[in-house]
Write a protein that holds these residues in place. Sequence first.
Motif, PDB file in Angstrom:
ATOM      1  N   ALA A 134      -5.522  -1.959  -8.201  1.00  0.00           N
ATOM      2  CA  ALA A 134      -5.401  -0.510  -8.001  1.00  0.00           C
ATOM      3  C   ALA A 134      -6.418   0.043  -7.008  1.00  0.00           C
ATOM      4  CB  ALA A 134      -5.509   0.248  -9.324  1.00  0.00           C
ATOM      5  N   GLU A 135      -7.234  -0.818  -6.403  1.00  0.00           N
ATOM      6  CA  GLU A 135      -8.231  -0.341  -5.436  1.00  0.00           C
ATOM      7  C   GLU A 135      -8.010  -0.910  -4.036  1.00  0.00           C
ATOM      8  OE1 GLU A 135     -12.202  -0.936  -6.771  1.00  0.00           O
ATOM      9  OE2 GLU A 135     -11.834  -0.086  -8.769  1.00  0.00           O
ATOM     10  N   GLY A 136      -7.310  -2.014  -3.932  1.00  0.00           N
ATOM     11  CA  GLY A 136      -7.073  -2.586  -2.619  1.00  0.00           C
ATOM     12  C   GLY A 136      -7.578  -3.992  -2.465  1.00  0.00           C
ATOM     13  N   ILE A 162      -2.252  -1.983  -3.983  1.00  0.00           N
ATOM     14  CA  ILE A 162      -2.211  -2.222  -5.429  1.00  0.00           C
ATOM     15  C   ILE A 162      -3.240  -3.246  -5.885  1.00  0.00           C
ATOM     16  CG2 ILE A 162       0.231  -1.616  -5.539  1.00  0.00           C
ATOM     17  CD1 ILE A 162       0.876  -4.580  -5.631  1.00  0.00           C
ATOM     18  N   GLY A 163      -3.768  -4.045  -4.954  1.00  0.00           N
ATOM     19  CA  GLY A 163      -4.781  -5.028  -5.312  1.00  0.00           C
ATOM     20  C   GLY A 163      -4.197  -6.254  -6.008  1.00  0.00           C
ATOM     21  N   ILE A 164      -5.079  -7.222  -6.272  1.00  0.00           N
ATOM     22  CA  ILE A 164      -4.685  -8.488  -6.883  1.00  0.00           C
ATOM     23  C   ILE A 164      -5.631  -8.784  -8.033  1.00  0.00           C
ATOM     24  CG2 ILE A 164      -4.253 -10.953  -6.460  1.00  0.00           C
ATOM     25  CD1 ILE A 164      -4.239 -10.152  -3.406  1.00  0.00           C
ATOM     26  N   SER A 165      -5.079  -9.192  -9.158  1.00  0.00           N
ATOM     27  CA  SER A 165      -5.929  -9.491 -10.311  1.00  0.00           C
ATOM     28  C   SER A 165      -6.710 -10.779 -10.066  1.00  0.00           C
ATOM     29  CB  SER A 165      -5.088  -9.639 -11.575  1.00  0.00           C
ATOM     30  OG  SER A 165      -4.258 -10.790 -11.487  1.00  0.00           O
ATOM     31  N   GLU A 166      -7.831 -10.920 -10.757  1.00  0.00           N
ATOM     32  CA  GLU A 166      -8.676 -12.105 -10.597  1.00  0.00           C
ATOM     33  C   GLU A 166      -7.927 -13.374 -10.978  1.00  0.00           C
ATOM     34  OE1 GLU A 166     -13.061 -13.738 -12.122  1.00  0.00           O
ATOM     35  OE2 GLU A 166     -12.346 -11.727 -12.654  1.00  0.00           O
ATOM     36  N   GLU A 167      -7.048 -13.286 -11.970  1.00  0.00           N
ATOM     37  CA  GLU A 167      -6.299 -14.467 -12.416  1.00  0.00           C
ATOM     38  C   GLU A 167      -5.304 -14.934 -11.353  1.00  0.00           C
ATOM     39  OE1 GLU A 167      -6.479 -11.609 -14.116  1.00  0.00           O
ATOM     40  OE2 GLU A 167      -7.994 -12.216 -15.608  1.00  0.00           O
ATOM     41  N   GLU A 168      -4.798 -14.016 -10.544  1.00  0.00           N
ATOM     42  CA  GLU A 168      -3.776 -14.375  -9.567  1.00  0.00           C
ATOM     43  C   GLU A 168      -4.344 -14.736  -8.201  1.00  0.00           C
ATOM     44  OE1 GLU A 168      -1.138 -11.027  -9.609  1.00  0.00           O
ATOM     45  OE2 GLU A 168       0.130 -11.920 -11.154  1.00  0.00           O
ATOM     46  N   THR A 211       0.847  -1.187   0.000  1.00  0.00           N
ATOM     47  CA  THR A 211       0.000   0.000   0.000  1.00  0.00           C
ATOM     48  C   THR A 211       0.884   1.239   0.000  1.00  0.00           C
ATOM     49  OG1 THR A 211      -1.761  -1.149   1.218  1.00  0.00           O
ATOM     50  CG2 THR A 211      -1.812   1.253   1.230  1.00  0.00           C
ATOM     51  N   GLU A 212       0.649   2.124  -0.943  1.00  0.00           N
ATOM     52  CA  GLU A 212       1.477   3.330  -1.064  1.00  0.00           C
ATOM     53  C   GLU A 212       0.774   4.572  -0.532  1.00  0.00           C
ATOM     54  OE1 GLU A 212       4.592   3.291  -1.864  1.00  0.00           O
ATOM     55  OE2 GLU A 212       4.523   1.133  -2.191  1.00  0.00           O
ATOM     56  N   GLN A 213      -0.540   4.568  -0.528  1.00  0.00           N
ATOM     57  CA  GLN A 213      -1.278   5.704   0.037  1.00  0.00           C
ATOM     58  C   GLN A 213      -2.601   5.210   0.608  1.00  0.00           C
ATOM     59  OE1 GLN A 213      -1.990   8.507  -3.085  1.00  0.00           O
ATOM     60  NE2 GLN A 213      -3.100   7.055  -4.380  1.00  0.00           N
ATOM     61  N   GLY A 214      -3.115   5.957   1.589  1.00  0.00           N
ATOM     62  CA  GLY A 214      -4.346   5.520   2.257  1.00  0.00           C
ATOM     63  C   GLY A 214      -3.997   4.817   3.561  1.00  0.00           C
TER      64      GLY A 214
END
Length: 299
Positions: free
Chosen positions: A288-290, A237-243, A212-215
């Motif tokens: 990109a949302e968390g 940065i969140g995690i993609s559905e594929e990962e 996490t870089e901000q928030g």
Amino acid sequence: MSDILWLAAALSLPTAVIIVCCNYYRTKKTLDTLEKMLDSVIDGSFSEEIFDEKRLSRLETRFAHYLSASAISARKTAAEKDKIKTLIADISHQTKTPIANLLLYSELLREAEMPDNARSNVDALYNQTEKLRFLIDSLVKLSRLENGIISLSPSKEAIQPILLTICSQYLPKAEAKGLSLHMSDTDAYAVFDTKWTAEAIGNIVDNAVKYTEQGGITISVTKYEIFTRIDIADTGIGISEEELPKIFTRFFRSENVKNFDGVGIGLYLARQIINEENGYIKVTSHPAEGSCFSVFLPR
């Protein structure tokens, strides 16, 4: 004619009773022998030599052979586990001092006067040694857990104290990045091993701060009838559905986090610990949302 039939029936009835009784006795004897064999396997005293093959039926003999092979396999497994236990202890003991010395000498060099290019090399040496220390510590913990060397001892405990300890541990790291780390008060209880659950949740919080870089990071608790849920939500940065299906595998590292420190073992260890406590972990995330890691512990 009817008298003859009645006489035959009268004579055959005792014979039938005798046959039934003999079959019952043989069946009971066989079952008693099998039960005795199973009991001896359970208490670890089974030996095929104590059973006389001349008196055993074919089924009992084959079952005795099978249990004998199983007992030998169990003894071999126990011996292998002892070897692994010794190996892990040796690795932990033999590497602890050299790594501690590397960190010590690196810190002493960092305090000395030296050119900028040399200082950057010393900093890299210190960081890589710290990463090696973390990796070996994690592997030793994981190996002990997987091989049953360490057994968890869950008991009914309050959730708030363990979360406060975790927050105090990771708050300085969060604040150093300009992040908030907030925890909601709770009176919830759950059944867990305090030390190892702190390790599991701590790994998740550490990842949340790292990626996490901000928030910031928010920890909250929800009570259900069967489980207590602990949510660790971040704005990272969140995690993609594929990962998502891969993040709990050992040494998995996403392409998106290659520039971050880590070895890809924290989440794997966290899931192993929570599973051992009859709990589970769920994840929801959007790039990109968390992310939000939900740890479910039995109540």
